[in-house]
Design a protein around this motif. Structure first.
Motif, PDB file in Angstrom:
ATOM      1  N   ALA A   1       0.833  -1.209   0.000  1.00 54.13           N
ATOM      2  CA  ALA A   1       0.000   0.000   0.000  1.00 54.13           C
ATOM      3  C   ALA A   1       0.866   1.258   0.000  1.00 54.13           C
ATOM      4  CB  ALA A   1      -0.946  -0.006   1.191  1.00 54.13           C
TER       5      ALA A   1
ATOM      6  N   THR B   1      -4.766   6.946   1.692  1.00 55.35           N
ATOM      7  CA  THR B   1      -5.315   8.006   0.834  1.00 55.35           C
ATOM      8  C   THR B   1      -5.982   9.072   1.681  1.00 55.35           C
ATOM      9  OG1 THR B   1      -5.613   6.511  -1.028  1.00 55.35           O
ATOM     10  CG2 THR B   1      -6.955   8.517  -1.025  1.00 55.35           C
ATOM     11  N   GLU B   2      -6.798   8.657   2.629  1.00 56.66           N
ATOM     12  CA  GLU B   2      -7.462   9.605   3.525  1.00 56.66           C
ATOM     13  C   GLU B   2      -6.427  10.401   4.326  1.00 56.66           C
ATOM     14  OE1 GLU B   2      -9.865   9.094   7.617  1.00 56.66           O
ATOM     15  OE2 GLU B   2     -10.774   8.073   5.905  1.00 56.66           O
TER      16      GLU B   2
ATOM     17  N   LYS C   1      -4.925   8.777  13.538  1.00 64.22           N
ATOM     18  CA  LYS C   1      -5.528   7.479  13.215  1.00 64.22           C
ATOM     19  C   LYS C   1      -4.630   6.370  13.736  1.00 64.22           C
ATOM     20  CE  LYS C   1      -8.219   4.935  10.202  1.00 64.22           C
ATOM     21  NZ  LYS C   1      -9.639   4.855  10.347  1.00 64.22           N
TER      22      LYS C   1
ATOM     23  N   SER D   1      -6.815  -5.565   4.659  1.00 64.98           N
ATOM     24  CA  SER D   1      -6.420  -5.893   3.286  1.00 64.98           C
ATOM     25  C   SER D   1      -5.565  -4.755   2.742  1.00 64.98           C
ATOM     26  CB  SER D   1      -7.654  -6.068   2.400  1.00 64.98           C
ATOM     27  OG  SER D   1      -8.337  -4.829   2.272  1.00 64.98           O
TER      28      SER D   1
ATOM     29  N   ARG E   1       1.527   4.425  -2.997  1.00 73.43           N
ATOM     30  CA  ARG E   1       1.322   5.845  -2.670  1.00 73.43           C
ATOM     31  C   ARG E   1       2.642   6.620  -2.663  1.00 73.43           C
ATOM     32  NH1 ARG E   1      -2.982   5.516  -4.217  1.00 73.43           N
ATOM     33  NH2 ARG E   1      -4.793   4.831  -3.074  1.00 73.43           N
TER      34      ARG E   1
ATOM     35  N   THR F   1      -6.286  -3.204   0.030  1.00 70.21           N
ATOM     36  CA  THR F   1      -7.284  -2.212  -0.391  1.00 70.21           C
ATOM     37  C   THR F   1      -7.671  -1.316   0.778  1.00 70.21           C
ATOM     38  OG1 THR F   1      -8.128  -3.727  -2.058  1.00 70.21           O
ATOM     39  CG2 THR F   1      -9.579  -1.914  -1.406  1.00 70.21           C
ATOM     40  N   TYR F   2      -7.918  -1.912   1.930  1.00 71.55           N
ATOM     41  CA  TYR F   2      -8.263  -1.128   3.125  1.00 71.55           C
ATOM     42  C   TYR F   2      -7.128  -0.183   3.498  1.00 71.55           C
ATOM     43  CZ  TYR F   2      -9.046   0.058   8.002  1.00 71.55           C
ATOM     44  OH  TYR F   2      -9.184   0.741   9.185  1.00 71.55           O
TER      45      TYR F   2
ATOM     46  N   ASN G   1      -4.827   1.014   1.554  1.00 71.15           N
ATOM     47  CA  ASN G   1      -4.780   2.075   0.534  1.00 71.15           C
ATOM     48  C   ASN G   1      -5.780   3.164   0.853  1.00 71.15           C
ATOM     49  OD1 ASN G   1      -2.785   1.790  -1.506  1.00 71.15           O
ATOM     50  ND2 ASN G   1      -3.873   0.024  -2.318  1.00 71.15           N
ATOM     51  N   GLU G   2      -6.972   2.785   1.273  1.00 66.99           N
ATOM     52  CA  GLU G   2      -7.995   3.769   1.639  1.00 66.99           C
ATOM     53  C   GLU G   2      -7.552   4.595   2.849  1.00 66.99           C
ATOM     54  OE1 GLU G   2     -11.521   1.420   2.201  1.00 66.99           O
ATOM     55  OE2 GLU G   2     -11.694   0.992   0.053  1.00 66.99           O
ATOM     56  N   VAL G   3      -6.993   3.927   3.846  1.00 66.98           N
ATOM     57  CA  VAL G   3      -6.518   4.625   5.049  1.00 66.98           C
ATOM     58  C   VAL G   3      -5.428   5.622   4.677  1.00 66.98           C
ATOM     59  CG1 VAL G   3      -5.228   4.309   7.209  1.00 66.98           C
ATOM     60  CG2 VAL G   3      -7.141   2.796   6.671  1.00 66.98           C
TER      61      VAL G   3
END
Length: 106
Positions: A42, A99-100, A83, A90, A46, A92-93, A95-97
């Motif tokens: 991840a 990105t945010e 956070k 995962s 990024r 994907t999860y 990556n979302e964390v």
């Protein structure tokens, strides 16, 4: 095993950097190995880096930030813990964390 970065340096990085990411793990923790593999993928997508620390050597950080378990992903913005992630669900999860985390708040 010796610390690779001092607690004082970590606290300084938290204070001085706009964004700072810590991945905390424990020796002989297979879940930590899997979590770091996912985090590495991840983070590389990024283009970001993180501080990797063995929590067994950072009692002060555990107390100050009330780290509950390993693996632990701690995300700091401008000196504040914004956070904590303990369940690395995962890539994907994560990556979302991330990105945010990278989005600037105005």
């Amino acid at each position: 095993m010796k610390e690779t970065i001092s607690t004082e340096d970590i606290l300084g990085n938290i204070r001085d950097r706009e964004r700072y990411i810590i991945f905390g793990y424990a020796t002989m923790c297979k879940t930590c190995d899997i979590a770091e593999t996912m985090l590495s993928v991840a983070a590389s997508t990024r283009g970001i880096s993180y501080e990797r620390i063995n929590l067994n050597f950072y009692k002060t950080l555990i107390e100050v930030y009330q780290i509950r378990s390993a693996p632990a992903l701690l995300l700091f913005k401008n000196g504040r813990l914004v956070k904590e992630v303990y369940a690395f669900q995962s890539v994907t999860y994560l990556n979302e964390v991330l990105t945010e985390f990278l989005i600037d708040e105005d």
